[in-house]
Design a protein around this motif. Structure first.
Motif, PDB file in Angstrom:
ATOM      1  N   GLY A 131      -6.706   0.773   3.556  1.00 19.07           N
ATOM      2  CA  GLY A 131      -6.027   1.911   4.162  1.00 19.07           C
ATOM      3  C   GLY A 131      -4.520   1.755   4.093  1.00 19.07           C
ATOM      4  O   GLY A 131      -3.789   2.705   3.793  1.00 19.07           O
ATOM      5  N   PHE A 132      -4.035   0.552   4.323  1.00 15.39           N
ATOM      6  CA  PHE A 132      -2.592   0.308   4.237  1.00 15.39           C
ATOM      7  C   PHE A 132      -2.095   0.366   2.801  1.00 15.39           C
ATOM      8  O   PHE A 132      -0.903   0.599   2.562  1.00 15.39           O
ATOM      9  CB  PHE A 132      -2.243  -1.040   4.871  1.00 15.39           C
ATOM     10  N   GLN A 133      -2.986   0.173   1.835  1.00 11.85           N
ATOM     11  CA  GLN A 133      -2.572   0.335   0.437  1.00 11.85           C
ATOM     12  C   GLN A 133      -2.356   1.807   0.093  1.00 11.85           C
ATOM     13  O   GLN A 133      -1.600   2.123  -0.829  1.00 11.85           O
ATOM     14  CB  GLN A 133      -3.598  -0.294  -0.507  1.00 11.85           C
ATOM     15  N   VAL A 134      -3.030   2.713   0.824  1.00 10.81           N
ATOM     16  CA  VAL A 134      -2.765   4.146   0.630  1.00 10.81           C
ATOM     17  C   VAL A 134      -1.380   4.460   1.205  1.00 10.81           C
ATOM     18  O   VAL A 134      -0.494   4.930   0.508  1.00 10.81           O
ATOM     19  CB  VAL A 134      -3.848   5.006   1.314  1.00 10.81           C
ATOM     20  N   ASN A 135      -1.211   4.238   2.496  1.00 14.00           N
ATOM     21  CA  ASN A 135       0.091   4.304   3.158  1.00 14.00           C
ATOM     22  C   ASN A 135      -0.080   3.774   4.582  1.00 14.00           C
ATOM     23  O   ASN A 135      -1.196   3.602   5.061  1.00 14.00           O
ATOM     24  CB  ASN A 135       0.700   5.726   3.152  1.00 14.00           C
TER      25      ASN A 135
END
Length: 249
Positions: A131-135
């Motif tokens: 999820g943090f790789q998305v933003n």
């Protein structure tokens, strides 16, 4: 590249928070079983809110921006929903047959069930990292959803262990394992950069999982013995809470 960069601290911090959510869920199952339905009703609303007001809008934005195939994302959603439905019902069917033989409840059944939940919790940590790789906003909202349902995971781990004649001490050991593995899962994603298209499919898959957990698992359980308008109100409050958070994040 340093390991503890500003970008990596988000998933690590949130995954550590899931430790306390899971652990306290297990402790509540041991000591305050009569109050759990209030928390579960609110958590169901939180999961619905995360899917509706954060994950779906991000999916729509990614599809528009990158011209992705929306059908493939929805297939991922259905797969996420059905996969966890099949996994859960397979375990429950086995449990139902065990209930037919009250004097033959084996501790190993509880251990295997708890191990399945631990594997699931590891993937929760992976979900936070992805999820943090998305933003960062998506990462935070995914983490909130995971924290909400990991409370019930902690409850279920303890309940399954005790139901199948394991000692409270052993139940606490498995509860600790269930609580710690999301952090390991989140850390594992720091070493792999996932392509953007896969991340969109992951969002669809995770949305399907959250819809299943909220609507087919947590919400019915919250109302199974204590159904009331107060619980309905808590579910609505959970959804409104996420709506407000996502609008001002």
């Amino acid at each position: 590249m340093g390991f503890l960069t500003e970008a990596s601290m988000g998933p690590i911090i949130f995954s550590i928070t899931t430790f306390f959510s899971t652990f306290f869920g297990g402790i509540f199952a041991l000591k305050f079983k009569g109050k759990l339905h209030f928390i579960m009703a609110f958590a169901a609303g939180v999961l619905l809110g995360v899917v509706s007001f954060d994950i779906f809008p991000e999916i729509i934005e990614q599809i528009k921006t990158n011209n992705y195939d929306s059908i493939e994302v929805m297939i991922a959603l259905v797969v996420g929903f059905l996969l966890f439905h099949i996994m859960e019902k397979t375990i429950l069917i086995h449990h139902a047959h065990e209930e037919d033989y009250a004097e033959h409840k084996h501790p190993s059944v509880g251990i295997l069930s708890a191990l399945a939940l631990i594997g699931h919790s590891f993937m929760d940590g992976v979900s936070i990292g992805l999820g943090f790789q998305v933003n960062s906003t998506i990462g935070a909202m995914v983490a909130i959803a995971v924290i909400s349902h990991d409370f019930t995971d902690g409850m279920n781990t303890v309940t399954l262990m005790l139901t199948y004649k394991n000692s409270p001490k052993r139940a606490k050991i498995f509860l600790f394992l269930d609580a710690i593995v999301p952090t390991i899962g989140a850390i594992s994603t720091l070493f792999v950069k996932v392509p953007s298209y896969f991340l969109v499919l992951y969002l669809g898959f995770f949305a399907g999982f959250l819809l299943y957990i909220g609507a087919s698992d947590i919400l019915p359980e919250a109302h199974s013995k204590h159904s009331s308008l107060k619980l309905v109100g808590l579910t609505i409050l959970g959804a409104v809470f996420i709506f407000v958070v996502t609008r001002f994040a």
